[in-house]
Design a protein around this motif. Structure first.
Motif, PDB file in Angstrom:
ATOM      1  N   SER A  28      30.447  26.531  42.056  1.00 47.92           N
ATOM      2  CA  SER A  28      29.614  26.481  40.802  1.00 47.92           C
ATOM      3  C   SER A  28      28.186  26.334  41.854  1.00 47.92           C
ATOM      4  N   THR A  29      28.983  25.537  43.069  1.00 51.87           N
ATOM      5  CA  THR A  29      26.973  25.374  43.975  1.00 51.87           C
ATOM      6  C   THR A  29      27.272  25.659  45.277  1.00 51.87           C
ATOM      7  N   ASN A  30      28.001  26.665  45.752  1.00 55.44           N
ATOM      8  CA  ASN A  30      28.165  27.418  46.334  1.00 55.44           C
ATOM      9  C   ASN A  30      28.936  29.041  45.965  1.00 55.44           C
ATOM     10  N   PRO A  31      28.220  29.972  45.733  1.00 55.40           N
ATOM     11  CA  PRO A  31      28.600  31.406  45.358  1.00 55.40           C
ATOM     12  C   PRO A  31      29.558  32.051  46.244  1.00 55.40           C
ATOM     13  N   ALA A  32      28.402  31.519  47.566  1.00 55.09           N
ATOM     14  CA  ALA A  32      29.735  32.472  49.346  1.00 55.09           C
ATOM     15  C   ALA A  32      31.335  32.093  49.468  1.00 55.09           C
ATOM     16  N   ILE A  33      31.629  30.719  48.383  1.00 56.16           N
ATOM     17  CA  ILE A  33      32.917  29.934  49.260  1.00 56.16           C
ATOM     18  C   ILE A  33      33.964  31.396  48.224  1.00 56.16           C
ATOM     19  N   GLN A  34      33.706  31.803  47.338  1.00 57.76           N
ATOM     20  CA  GLN A  34      33.664  32.313  46.008  1.00 57.76           C
ATOM     21  C   GLN A  34      33.900  33.911  46.938  1.00 57.76           C
ATOM     22  N   SER A  35      35.210  33.888  47.456  1.00 57.42           N
ATOM     23  CA  SER A  35      34.510  35.434  48.163  1.00 57.42           C
ATOM     24  C   SER A  35      35.713  36.320  46.930  1.00 57.42           C
ATOM     25  N   ARG A  36      35.240  37.664  47.590  1.00 55.41           N
ATOM     26  CA  ARG A  36      36.390  39.208  47.347  1.00 55.41           C
ATOM     27  C   ARG A  36      38.421  38.935  47.287  1.00 55.41           C
ATOM     28  N   TYR A  37      38.662  38.133  48.258  1.00 52.05           N
ATOM     29  CA  TYR A  37      40.313  37.894  48.290  1.00 52.05           C
ATOM     30  C   TYR A  37      40.553  36.855  47.080  1.00 52.05           C
ATOM     31  N   VAL A  38      39.633  35.708  46.783  1.00 52.25           N
ATOM     32  CA  VAL A  38      39.988  34.192  45.930  1.00 52.25           C
ATOM     33  C   VAL A  38      39.576  35.503  44.958  1.00 52.25           C
ATOM     34  N   ASP A  39      38.642  36.389  43.876  1.00 45.05           N
ATOM     35  CA  ASP A  39      38.919  37.036  42.811  1.00 45.05           C
ATOM     36  C   ASP A  39      40.349  37.863  42.745  1.00 45.05           C
ATOM     37  N   MET A  40      40.843  38.712  43.729  1.00 48.17           N
ATOM     38  CA  MET A  40      41.715  39.034  43.915  1.00 48.17           C
ATOM     39  C   MET A  40      43.188  37.965  43.533  1.00 48.17           C
ATOM     40  N   LEU A  41      42.906  37.061  43.717  1.00 50.81           N
ATOM     41  CA  LEU A  41      43.822  36.115  43.374  1.00 50.81           C
ATOM     42  C   LEU A  41      43.617  35.324  41.988  1.00 50.81           C
ATOM     43  N   LEU A  42      42.648  35.454  41.447  1.00 52.32           N
ATOM     44  CA  LEU A  42      42.247  34.888  39.966  1.00 52.32           C
ATOM     45  C   LEU A  42      43.155  36.176  39.500  1.00 52.32           C
ATOM     46  N   GLU A  43      42.791  37.173  39.921  1.00 55.31           N
ATOM     47  CA  GLU A  43      42.733  38.526  38.508  1.00 55.31           C
ATOM     48  C   GLU A  43      44.532  38.439  38.864  1.00 55.31           C
ATOM     49  N   THR A  44      45.629  38.541  39.895  1.00 55.96           N
ATOM     50  CA  THR A  44      46.869  38.296  39.977  1.00 55.96           C
ATOM     51  C   THR A  44      47.637  37.611  38.837  1.00 55.96           C
ATOM     52  N   GLU A  45      46.577  36.256  38.652  1.00 57.73           N
ATOM     53  CA  GLU A  45      47.132  35.478  37.324  1.00 57.73           C
ATOM     54  C   GLU A  45      47.134  36.413  36.813  1.00 57.73           C
ATOM     55  N   LYS A  46      45.795  37.258  36.124  1.00 57.43           N
ATOM     56  CA  LYS A  46      45.419  37.650  35.104  1.00 57.43           C
ATOM     57  C   LYS A  46      46.308  39.184  34.500  1.00 57.43           C
ATOM     58  N   ILE A  47      47.087  39.540  34.927  1.00 54.19           N
ATOM     59  CA  ILE A  47      48.331  40.503  35.099  1.00 54.19           C
ATOM     60  C   ILE A  47      49.444  40.549  34.240  1.00 54.19           C
ATOM     61  N   PRO A  48      49.379  40.829  33.079  1.00 59.17           N
ATOM     62  CA  PRO A  48      50.269  40.909  32.121  1.00 59.17           C
ATOM     63  C   PRO A  48      52.085  41.242  32.695  1.00 59.17           C
ATOM     64  N   ILE A  49      52.531  40.619  32.213  1.00 58.14           N
ATOM     65  CA  ILE A  49      53.586  40.081  32.706  1.00 58.14           C
ATOM     66  C   ILE A  49      54.435  41.288  32.306  1.00 58.14           C
ATOM     67  N   LEU A  50      54.085  42.564  31.452  1.00 60.89           N
ATOM     68  CA  LEU A  50      55.061  43.147  31.053  1.00 60.89           C
ATOM     69  C   LEU A  50      54.497  44.449  32.361  1.00 60.89           C
ATOM     70  N   HIS A  51      53.460  44.168  32.901  1.00 56.62           N
ATOM     71  CA  HIS A  51      52.926  45.391  34.128  1.00 56.62           C
ATOM     72  C   HIS A  51      54.371  44.998  35.848  1.00 56.62           C
ATOM     73  N   ASN A  52      54.572  43.082  35.625  1.00 58.79           N
ATOM     74  CA  ASN A  52      55.331  42.846  36.707  1.00 58.79           C
ATOM     75  C   ASN A  52      57.240  43.766  36.112  1.00 58.79           C
ATOM     76  N   LEU A  53      57.231  43.654  35.299  1.00 58.95           N
ATOM     77  CA  LEU A  53      58.838  44.228  34.642  1.00 58.95           C
ATOM     78  C   LEU A  53      59.184  45.382  34.704  1.00 58.95           C
ATOM     79  N   ILE A  54      57.384  46.104  34.714  1.00 53.24           N
ATOM     80  CA  ILE A  54      57.463  47.136  34.861  1.00 53.24           C
ATOM     81  C   ILE A  54      57.347  48.034  36.407  1.00 53.24           C
ATOM     82  N   ALA A  55      57.423  46.614  37.609  1.00 54.44           N
ATOM     83  CA  ALA A  55      56.778  47.277  38.561  1.00 54.44           C
ATOM     84  C   ALA A  55      58.283  46.740  39.004  1.00 54.44           C
TER      85      ALA A  55
END
Length: 139
Positions: A28-55
């Motif tokens: 929240s103090t420096n938005p440059a720290i949160q890069s696209r890579y960090v966003d993708m890492l956080l997004e992997t936490e939100k992927i449904p477990i069903l998609h992991n099982l299907i994969a």
């Protein structure tokens, strides 16, 4: 004398504000720290477990198809060498005679097709995230 207490209050307010600023999270103090890579890492936490099982299921189906497929043509090399040299048969007959177990060939083709289709669909669904497809499908 009235100005000194207000100056002291302003100074105390600045110190409290500065201390509060130090306790804030870095994103929240420096938005440059949160890069696209960090966003993708956080997004992997939100992927449904069903998609992991299907994969996982689709990659195992694809692997099973690749392992079973060559086993259906175990005598192709011997038949091709012997019959090819003699010139007695056409290529289609030679290949159809070399297939030892036709239902196993159908199972291998279906397994490869389902595995490829499932992996392709999941890749298309999560193509904006470069981390998840790489970890779950391609590795």
């Amino acid at each position: 004398m009235a100005t000194k207490p207000s100056t002291a209050r302003k100074e105390a307010y600045r110190w409290r504000r500065w201390l509060d600023h130090l306790s804030e999270s870095p994103s929240s103090t420096n938005p440059a720290i949160q890069s696209r890579y960090v966003d993708m890492l956080l997004e992997t936490e939100k992927i449904p477990i069903l998609h992991n099982l299907i994969a996982s299921s689709c990659t195992w189906l694809l692997l099973a198809g690749f392992l079973v497929f060559p086993g259906t043509f175990s005598t192709l090399q011997d038949t091709a060498l012997v019959d090819g040299l003699k010139g007695r048969r056409r290529d289609n007959e030679m290949i159809s005679d070399a297939i030892e177990n036709p239902p196993l060939l159908g199972l291998a083709v279906a397994s490869c097709a389902l595995g490829t289709a499932g992996c392709g669909w999941l890749w298309w669904r999560w193509r904006s995230n470069l981390i998840w497809p790489t970890r779950q499908i391609f590795l």
